[in-house]
Design an enzyme around this catalytic site. Structure first.
Site, PDB file in Angstrom:
ATOM      1  CB  SER A 297      -0.919   0.016   1.226  1.00 22.57           C
ATOM      2  OG  SER A 297      -1.769  -1.101   1.241  1.00 22.57           O
ATOM      3  CG  HIS A 373      -5.752  -1.783   4.170  1.00 17.31           C
ATOM      4  ND1 HIS A 373      -6.321  -2.752   3.365  1.00 17.31           N
ATOM      5  CD2 HIS A 373      -5.122  -0.910   3.331  1.00 17.31           C
ATOM      6  CE1 HIS A 373      -6.038  -2.491   2.105  1.00 17.31           C
ATOM      7  NE2 HIS A 373      -5.310  -1.385   2.057  1.00 17.31           N
TER       8      HIS A 373
END
Length: 445
Positions: A297, A373
């Site tokens: 990410s 997340h």
């Protein structure tokens, strides 16, 4: 079927208007048409009128659109008289019935207007586009926030995770959807059709998208996945045009390297938690040999946060020695000099660990990707040094990338810890990075 109903309803509307309206009256304003829709017609004529309103709205330019949003804010709130009567009734005799009427009376009329507009063919997609234009208008008009709140309230129900459908995207997917995947990619740009094919066609690549039944050809969010032999720490090998494919017998890890929200009109509308868990379960069924599920990410706001901390007189995240070491970042080519880059590794990673573990604002952790997340039950697993050296990544994060780990046995537990206490669940490797700095700064905290 809706088109047929709309056509019959429009014929009924036209005959009724011919009987009761003169020519000047037929040019009723756009807002008056909305009042007419709310007046309570039969379903056929209501569908036709809703379609007519949305068609007229689509032709509006920016000025008239904003005037319409103003009318929604000022004239389509709760009915004051009904609300006052409901409050008085509940105060006089509190009960389930009077509470229910108070709830109905307090609802803005524009919410019912949006529900009726949604009956038109393509109404859901049209309303999502309408909210996108409202978001643009709100950059300069904070007084339109009440209208936005009504959209978010309804969309949160309409786009509940229970309505979303997960579909795999591959080279056999219809071209109109593949074109949208190229256009909507928000993390790592897809340059052309060949680039897209490299991401979705090989056996060690996957792409999944969530769709809504009312927007069957419009992906809402999609996830790109690389199957790898280990947890990846950099994006370049994944996107390389000349990379060697990984055999499925050697793949142990599924790495989610790009997650893109496609509809700006749904910004801020949660599709529910555990979306990634659903993708993990789907991949596990297709490739049972996988044991590790992680992301690779970006860290979108880290560089800007670090700039502010370097300027702060009493930074809680940086020591004076760290500030001195980080001055090298002012040279945009710092990462290309091995010795210079190595001198930055420790202070930069330590600052990043503080940013993730302790940085907070009103919404929770500073990093918006982290909020997504962690809310989905992941654990912050690893911070990767120079994981992305593209110009944009260097500007946003000084090249850092992170891995979030999705452990199926811990997803619910991690989600609850974050939802209830905004706990950032992190690996020992990440917490160790931040621990020396936290102990040094305890007197300041």
């Amino acid at each position: 079927m809706l088109q047929s109903i709309a056509e019959r309803g429009r014929a009924l509307l036209d005959r009724a208007r011919d009987r009761r309206e003169t020519a000047p009256q037929r040019s009723a304003s756009f807002v008056e048409l909305c009042e007419e829709l709310l007046s309570g017609r039969g379903e056929a004529s209501g569908v036709a009128l809703a379609r007519d309103i949305l068609a007229r709205y689509a032709e509006l330019t920016a000025g008239p659109r904003i005037a319409f949003f103003e009318a929604l804010a000022q004239s389509f709130g709760p009915d004051p008289e009904r609300l006052q009567a409901a409050v008085a009734a509940w105060q006089a005799a509190p009960s389930e019935e009077t509470a229910a009427e108070l709830h109905r009376a307090s609802e803005p009329r524009r919410q019912e207007l949006f529900r009726r507009l949604n009956l038109a063919p393509g109404g859901t997609a049209a309303l999502v586009r309408m909210r996108e234009q409202l978001i643009d208008a709100m950059d300069h008009r904070s007084d339109l926030g009440t209208v936005d709140a009504s959209f978010v309230h309804l969309f949160s129900s309409w786009f509940n995770r229970g309505f979303l459908v997960l579909r795999r995207i591959d080279w056999s997917t219809p071209a109109n959807i593949l074109e949208k995947i190229i256009r909507y990619e928000a993390v790592h740009a897809i340059h052309d059709w060949d680039d897209l094919r490299r991401r979705i066609d090989p056996a060690d690549r996957r792409c999944y998208a969530f769709f809504h039944p009312a927007m069957v050809d419009e992906p809402l969010i999609f996830v790109e996945v690389a199957l790898t032999p280990e947890i990846p720490g950099a994006i370049a090998p994944i996107l390389a045009a000349t990379r060697a494919a990984v055999g499925l017998d050697k793949a142990t890890t599924a790495a989610f390297y790009s997650i893109s929200n496609c509809q700006r009109g749904l910004a801020g509308v949660s599709f529910g938690n555990f979306l990634i868990k659903q993708v993990v379960e789907e991949i596990s069924r297709e490739t049972p040999g996988l044991s590790t599920f992680v992301t690779l990410s970006p860290v979108l706001g880290f560089a800007e946060w670090l700039r502010r901390e370097r300027l702060a007189e009493n930074s809680r995240a940086l020591t004076e020695d760290d500030k001195a070491a980080l001055t090298v970042l002012d040279d945009e080519h710092w990462w290309q000099a091995p010795d210079t880059a190595e001198s930055l590794r420790e202070p930069l990673l330590r600052a990043a660990a503080w940013y993730f573990l302790h940085g907070r604002n009103a919404r929770g952790p500073l990093d918006q990707v982290a909020r997504f997340h962690l809310g989905n039950g992941a654990r912050l697993e690893r911070i990767n040094w120079l994981g992305d050296t593209s110009e944009r990544a260097l500007r946003q994060s000084h090249g850092l990338m992170v891995n979030y780990l999705y452990d199926l046995e811990d997803i619910e537990k991690n989600h609850e810890a974050y939802a209830e206490q905004q706990t950032v669940v992190a690996s020992s490797a990440v917490t160790r990075l931040a621990r020396p700095l936290v102990s040094e700064l305890m007197p300041l905290i």
